[in-house]
Design a protein around this motif. Structure first.
Motif, PDB file in Angstrom:
ATOM      1  N   LEU A  27       0.852  -1.181   0.000  1.00 14.64           N
ATOM      2  CA  LEU A  27       0.000   0.000   0.000  1.00 14.64           C
ATOM      3  C   LEU A  27       0.892   1.237   0.000  1.00 14.64           C
ATOM      4  O   LEU A  27       1.674   1.445   0.924  1.00 14.64           O
ATOM      5  N   PRO A  28       0.771   2.067  -1.032  1.00 12.22           N
ATOM      6  CA  PRO A  28       1.665   3.220  -1.135  1.00 12.22           C
ATOM      7  C   PRO A  28       1.223   4.388  -0.262  1.00 12.22           C
ATOM      8  O   PRO A  28       0.055   4.538   0.074  1.00 12.22           O
ATOM      9  N   GLY A  29       2.199   5.220   0.098  1.00 13.31           N
ATOM     10  CA  GLY A  29       1.928   6.495   0.749  1.00 13.31           C
ATOM     11  C   GLY A  29       1.327   6.357   2.134  1.00 13.31           C
ATOM     12  O   GLY A  29       1.542   5.378   2.841  1.00 13.31           O
ATOM     13  N   LYS A  30       0.552   7.361   2.494  1.00 11.68           N
ATOM     14  CA  LYS A  30      -0.117   7.404   3.794  1.00 11.68           C
ATOM     15  C   LYS A  30      -1.321   6.472   3.754  1.00 11.68           C
ATOM     16  O   LYS A  30      -2.184   6.594   2.894  1.00 11.68           O
ATOM     17  N   VAL A  31      -1.358   5.525   4.704  1.00  9.83           N
ATOM     18  CA  VAL A  31      -2.361   4.458   4.683  1.00  9.83           C
ATOM     19  C   VAL A  31      -3.430   4.682   5.747  1.00  9.83           C
ATOM     20  O   VAL A  31      -3.132   4.782   6.939  1.00  9.83           O
ATOM     21  N   ALA A  32      -4.682   4.745   5.302  1.00  7.53           N
ATOM     22  CA  ALA A  32      -5.838   4.745   6.193  1.00  7.53           C
ATOM     23  C   ALA A  32      -6.210   3.290   6.457  1.00  7.53           C
ATOM     24  O   ALA A  32      -6.211   2.472   5.532  1.00  7.53           O
ATOM     25  N   ASP A 129      -6.528  13.018   2.569  1.00  6.51           N
ATOM     26  CA  ASP A 129      -5.206  13.025   3.198  1.00  6.51           C
ATOM     27  C   ASP A 129      -4.479  11.695   3.031  1.00  6.51           C
ATOM     28  O   ASP A 129      -3.336  11.566   3.476  1.00  6.51           O
ATOM     29  N   TYR A 130      -5.130  10.700   2.441  1.00  4.50           N
ATOM     30  CA  TYR A 130      -4.567   9.352   2.360  1.00  4.50           C
ATOM     31  C   TYR A 130      -4.349   8.934   0.904  1.00  4.50           C
ATOM     32  O   TYR A 130      -5.070   9.342   0.016  1.00  4.50           O
ATOM     33  N   ASP A 131      -3.351   8.078   0.745  1.00  2.20           N
ATOM     34  CA  ASP A 131      -3.020   7.541  -0.575  1.00  2.20           C
ATOM     35  C   ASP A 131      -3.585   6.132  -0.769  1.00  2.20           C
ATOM     36  O   ASP A 131      -3.787   5.691  -1.900  1.00  2.20           O
ATOM     37  N   SER A 132      -3.778   5.412   0.325  1.00  2.00           N
ATOM     38  CA  SER A 132      -4.249   4.011   0.283  1.00  2.00           C
ATOM     39  C   SER A 132      -5.176   3.779   1.450  1.00  2.00           C
ATOM     40  O   SER A 132      -5.093   4.477   2.475  1.00  2.00           O
TER      41      SER A 132
END
Length: 137
Positions: A27-32, A129-132
């Protein structure tokens, strides 16, 4: 093509992480990380301690939205202030960063392309705010 199905009889935090790795995705980036945090007075949910290894594995932030329907305990998770209190009582804020994505408005509206019942989806604005997103259910 038939979908792959992964199964374990041993429901343990370590096995959730193991099954995630079998998917061979990152999961890329900031993950929720969406979980069910539990209703007030109801302990029928998987606890923060159970999910901690998986959330730590992806470096995730626990996310929720206020409910649109109230709840069985008379409207705890449908108001940001009482929802935060419940997240604290259930231990989520002890282990993780937590984001109630619709704590501030307005919602964002995303189109539902080809939707038969819905043509748009309203989401808490913090989703941007999330990428994934990983949904643990």
């Amino acid at each position: 093509m038939k979908p792959k199905v992964y199964f374990t009889r041993d429901i343990a935090p370590e096995n959730v992480v193991r099954l995630y790795h079998l998917l061979d995705v990152e999961l890329p980036g900031k993950v929720a990380v969406k979980v069910h945090s539990g209703e007030q007075g109801n302990q029928n949910y998987l606890t923060p301690e159970f999910w901690k290894p998986m959330v730590d594995e992806v470096g995730g932030t626990i996310v929720e939205c206020n409910t649109a329907y109230g709840d069985a305990s008379g409207g705890v998770r449908d108001h940001t202030e009482t929802h935060w209190k419940l997240m604290e009582e259930h231990g989520w804020t002890t282990y993780f960063d937590v984001d109630i994505m619709d704590a501030e408005g307005p919602d964002v509206v995303w189109p539902v392309r080809g939707g038969k019942q819905l043509t748009e989806n309203h989401l808490g604005k913090h989703i941007e705010d999330y990428d994934s997103m990983l949904v643990l259910a």
